[in-house]
Scaffold this motif. Structure first.
Motif, PDB file in Angstrom:
ATOM      1  N   TYR B 246       0.800  -1.228   0.000  1.00  0.00           N
ATOM      2  CA  TYR B 246       0.000   0.000   0.000  1.00  0.00           C
ATOM      3  C   TYR B 246       0.831   1.276   0.000  1.00  0.00           C
ATOM      4  CZ  TYR B 246      -4.284  -2.615   0.965  1.00  0.00           C
ATOM      5  OH  TYR B 246      -5.362  -3.441   0.864  1.00  0.00           O
ATOM      6  N   ILE B 247       2.133   1.189   0.304  1.00  0.00           N
ATOM      7  CA  ILE B 247       2.898   2.428   0.491  1.00  0.00           C
ATOM      8  C   ILE B 247       4.000   2.565  -0.563  1.00  0.00           C
ATOM      9  CG2 ILE B 247       2.403   2.517   2.967  1.00  0.00           C
ATOM     10  CD1 ILE B 247       5.212   1.415   3.505  1.00  0.00           C
ATOM     11  N   ILE B 254       5.006   7.092  -5.932  1.00  0.00           N
ATOM     12  CA  ILE B 254       3.678   6.731  -5.452  1.00  0.00           C
ATOM     13  C   ILE B 254       3.616   5.212  -5.306  1.00  0.00           C
ATOM     14  CG2 ILE B 254       2.454   8.750  -6.349  1.00  0.00           C
ATOM     15  CD1 ILE B 254       1.477   6.896  -8.630  1.00  0.00           C
ATOM     16  N   ALA B 255       2.659   4.759  -4.497  1.00  0.00           N
ATOM     17  CA  ALA B 255       2.548   3.325  -4.221  1.00  0.00           C
ATOM     18  C   ALA B 255       2.242   2.562  -5.508  1.00  0.00           C
ATOM     19  CB  ALA B 255       1.458   3.081  -3.195  1.00  0.00           C
ATOM     20  N   PHE B 312      -5.688   1.766   4.919  1.00  0.00           N
ATOM     21  CA  PHE B 312      -5.525   1.914   3.474  1.00  0.00           C
ATOM     22  C   PHE B 312      -6.535   1.047   2.715  1.00  0.00           C
ATOM     23  CE2 PHE B 312      -1.206   2.409   5.304  1.00  0.00           C
ATOM     24  CZ  PHE B 312      -0.976   3.732   4.935  1.00  0.00           C
ATOM     25  N   ARG B 314      -7.856   0.534  -1.753  1.00  0.00           N
ATOM     26  CA  ARG B 314      -7.525   0.955  -3.117  1.00  0.00           C
ATOM     27  C   ARG B 314      -8.776   1.388  -3.859  1.00  0.00           C
ATOM     28  NH1 ARG B 314      -4.269  -3.670  -2.735  1.00  0.00           N
ATOM     29  NH2 ARG B 314      -2.151  -3.027  -2.199  1.00  0.00           N
ATOM     30  N   ASN B 318      -5.360   2.146  -7.025  1.00  0.00           N
ATOM     31  CA  ASN B 318      -4.370   2.988  -6.351  1.00  0.00           C
ATOM     32  C   ASN B 318      -4.692   3.169  -4.865  1.00  0.00           C
ATOM     33  OD1 ASN B 318      -2.954   3.506  -8.796  1.00  0.00           O
ATOM     34  ND2 ASN B 318      -4.616   4.905  -9.357  1.00  0.00           N
ATOM     35  N   THR B 319      -3.620   3.313  -4.073  1.00  0.00           N
ATOM     36  CA  THR B 319      -3.779   3.434  -2.624  1.00  0.00           C
ATOM     37  C   THR B 319      -4.451   4.749  -2.239  1.00  0.00           C
ATOM     38  OG1 THR B 319      -1.784   2.149  -2.254  1.00  0.00           O
ATOM     39  CG2 THR B 319      -2.529   3.506  -0.429  1.00  0.00           C
ATOM     40  N   GLY B 321      -5.606   6.668   1.571  1.00  0.00           N
ATOM     41  CA  GLY B 321      -5.646   6.611   3.039  1.00  0.00           C
ATOM     42  C   GLY B 321      -7.029   7.013   3.501  1.00  0.00           C
ATOM     43  N   CYS B 349       0.233  10.038   5.333  1.00  0.00           N
ATOM     44  CA  CYS B 349      -0.281   9.980   3.962  1.00  0.00           C
ATOM     45  C   CYS B 349       0.205  11.184   3.164  1.00  0.00           C
ATOM     46  CB  CYS B 349      -1.807   9.935   3.965  1.00  0.00           C
ATOM     47  SG  CYS B 349      -2.465   8.374   4.582  1.00  0.00           S
ATOM     48  N   ILE B 354      -0.127   9.967  -0.587  1.00  0.00           N
ATOM     49  CA  ILE B 354      -1.298   9.087  -0.591  1.00  0.00           C
ATOM     50  C   ILE B 354      -2.550   9.957  -0.401  1.00  0.00           C
ATOM     51  CG2 ILE B 354      -2.458   7.199   0.630  1.00  0.00           C
ATOM     52  CD1 ILE B 354       0.391   6.228   1.447  1.00  0.00           C
TER      53      ILE B 354
END
Lengths: 108, 515
Positions: B246-247, B254-255, B312, B314, B318-319, B321, B349, B354
């Protein structure tokens, strides 16, 4: 989370509304507020009573050292907050006390 | 010496060094249900990806006959490897070598791998299993801790920092994990405290077990020091690997993106989960799962301050928060702990690009002397600060109650949310209907022949007029009032159009947040 689910749904008032919800540990562990009373001297730090200078009935003057509470490598003085008389002493020299332990009670 | 004998000499030296504290110490480690330091690294990292450095480092202490003692690798293993195919730096303290105690060279190995992580811009993972400072090395061990704390602080917000507590972590040592982004703990294995049970007993006469004082459960539930709680080391490593999906790898990236999957709306049907009556509870995590990709949600700090939910999920692969009030616990109020919990997550985040989704349903702040005296003003201010400062895309969904200060704090338009959506069930007003009616119509109620009847009537009038999203929408504070099952559609679009968001911050070194 499992603990929260085990607990029951209760009614909780916030502002003017009553909500149905679970309570958490922090909320359940809350202690009711007690207004401070200058006649009761509590330990403000955990430590060892290394000296008690007064006994029941002793007359004391404001600022007088009633006892020594040794903690964190420091001899902390327990002072009389006003002129008065010792009503009760709940500690003796050498005693280990936790924080917020009632050590001495005074009367005016 | 021939090449062959030189090679065999190297092999001999290595096989001695990798034994750590020797068979007996390893046996003891295993008997406590713990893996050895090297096993832990291998278990956590991708298969065959670990490369070790500084295997032959020795301590340089002279006092107390230390010069006669040899400590394999000086009690810590450092190296690099991969997780989910991405590079990481890692260190693991080896409890079998002098109790994993931290001396000068031990600390130098740790700071070396931390410096690597910063240079390479990859995450640093620290596995803590140490009795504390190596007393024989005196002030040099203190220096070692200080050097680590400094690097933790410099790396904060640049690379992900993960602390895994798999044994004791006591005294000054606890502050390295506390400075890092995420702390993982395992039941019955992890222990963290500043002063241990023995000192507490000798000073206070209070007896408490290590587990009750600073075990995994305590830190996950009561102190909030731990972000993740596991029953076993294996489960803990799975959690770490999942977190890494997720990170991003550093603050310039970016994740990873994953294939977008729709939510499982058959299991998570918002109309079934969500009660319109604002006094009825529900689990906000089910609402999250009704809109997230594949109904996934990876929760952080699940057990502590559960009246706010962070974690988290998606959206379109994309992740994102998520910060959400939890009506199931304490009606979802904000308090000291929940403000702290949310504020730090928001800053995390923001530091790591995020986007934030805030889901609002709270009656306000928790009333009480204990909260006021615990500094709910100071702690609550952290939430305002964190939201205002965050420059990542900020999307807010107001589901039901958003009253007073709680409305402002939960990423309102006024703290510069990019998009604010509300369900028709939203109630956005300066305070609850009864309180508001009592103040506004005080005279009329007092002078009435039947005050209670007038009060009830005025409360109802206020409710009709103000306990809805339309007053706020009329001022443009709400962008769209949307139907419950339109939420995902609006959120996906808001995220898509926010991708190149830029915020110009005032020129400053840094702010002075209400820490």
């Amino acid at each position: 989370m499992e603990e929260n689910n085990k607990s029951e749904i209760v009614e909780m008032r916030v502002g003017d509304t009553i909500y149905k919800t679970h309570l958490n540990k922090m909320y359940k562990d809350r202690k009711p507020y007690r207004p401070p009373n200058s006649r009761e001297l509590f330990s403000f730090i955990p430590g060892t009573i290394s000296e008690v200078n007064v006994k029941k009935g002793s007359k004391v003057k404001e600022g007088e050292v009633l006892a020594l509470l040794e903690a964190m490598k420091m001899k902390n003085q327990v002072l009389a907050p006003f002129d008065g008389k010792v009503k009760a002493v709940y500690v003796k020299s050498g005693q280990i006390v936790p924080k917020n332990f009632l050590m001495i009670e005074l009367e005016r | 010496m021939s090449l062959r004998s030189k090679t065999s000499d190297l092999r001999k030296r290595m096989s001695e060094a990798v034994k750590g504290g020797g068979d007996k110490a390893i046996e003891k480690q295993v008997s406590m249900g713990k893996l050895t330091a090297r096993e832990r690294i291998i278990e956590l990292l991708d298969d065959k990806s670990f490369f070790e450095y500084d295997l032959f480092v020795e301590h340089a202490a002279k006092d107390f006959d230390m010069d006669k003692k040899k400590l394999a690798g000086d009690g810590v293993i450092i190296g690099t490897g991969n997780i989910n195919g991405h590079p990481v730096c890692i260190y693991a303290q080896d409890f079998t070598v002098a109790g994993g105690s931290l001396g000068y060279m031990h600390a130098r190995k740790i700071t070396k791998i931390m410096d690597h992580a910063m240079q390479l811009k990859v995450p640093i993972i620290g596995i803590n299993d140490s009795g504390g400072a190596r007393i024989q090395e005196g002030v040099n061990s203190l220096a070692g801790y200080g050097e680590i704390f400094y690097r933790n602080t410099m790396a904060s917000g640049v690379i992900p920092q993960i602390s895994v507590i798999l044994g004791p972590c006591a005294g000054g040592a606890v502050y390295s994990p506390a400075l890092t982004d995420y702390v993982f703990m395992v039941d019955k294995i992890s222990k963290m405290f500043i002063t241990g049970p023995e000192v507490i007993k000798s000073v206070l006469g209070e007896e408490i077990s290590m587990e009750a004082l600073g075990g995994a459960k305590v830190h996950a539930e009561t102190t909030g020091n731990a972000h993740f709680y596991a029953e076993s080391e294996k489960e803990c490593f799975e959690q770490i690997k999942e977190l890494f999906t997720y990170i991003p790898w550093n603050n310039k990236k970016i994740a990873d993106s994953f294939t977008a999957k729709p939510p499982k709306t058959r299991s998570y049907k918002v109309s079934k989960i969500f009660p319109a009556d604002p006094t009825e509870p529900y689990d906000v995590r089910d609402i999250i799962k009704s809109i997230s990709d594949d109904s996934g949600f990876f929760e952080v700090q699940e057990l502590w301050a559960a009246n706010i939910v962070i974690g988290f999920a998606r959206f379109n692969g994309n992740t994102v928060g998520i910060v959400a009030n939890q009506p199931l616990i304490l009606a979802g109020v904000l308090d000291v702990d929940s403000s702290d919990k949310a504020a730090r997550f928001i800053r995390y985040c923001d530091a790591f690009n995020i986007p934030l989704l805030t889901m609002v349903d709270l009656p306000g702040y928790l009333p009480g002397v204990d909260q006021e005296h615990a500094g709910v003003i100071r702690h609550g201010a952290k939430l305002l600060y964190a939201y205002s400062e965050a420059s990542v895309p900020k999307i807010t969904l107001i589901m039901r109650k958003a009253y007073g200060g709680g409305y402002i704090a939960m990423c309102s338009r006024h703290l510069k949310a990019d998009f604010v959506f509300a369900w028709p069930t939203a109630e956005i007003a300066v305070m609850g209907p009864t309180g508001a009616a009592n103040i506004i119509f005080r005279k009329e109620i007092a002078q009435a022949d039947d005050p209670e009847a007038v009060r009830a009537q005025k409360v109802e009038e206020y409710k009709q007029r103000f306990a809805n999203p339309y007053v706020a929408a009329a001022y443009g504070y709400i962008d769209s009032v949307i139907e419950l099952n339109e939420s995902r559609k609006f959120i996906l679009h808001a995220l898509a159009v926010s991708q190149s968001k830029e915020v110009i911050m005032p020129d400053k070194k840094h702010g002075v947040p209400p820490f």
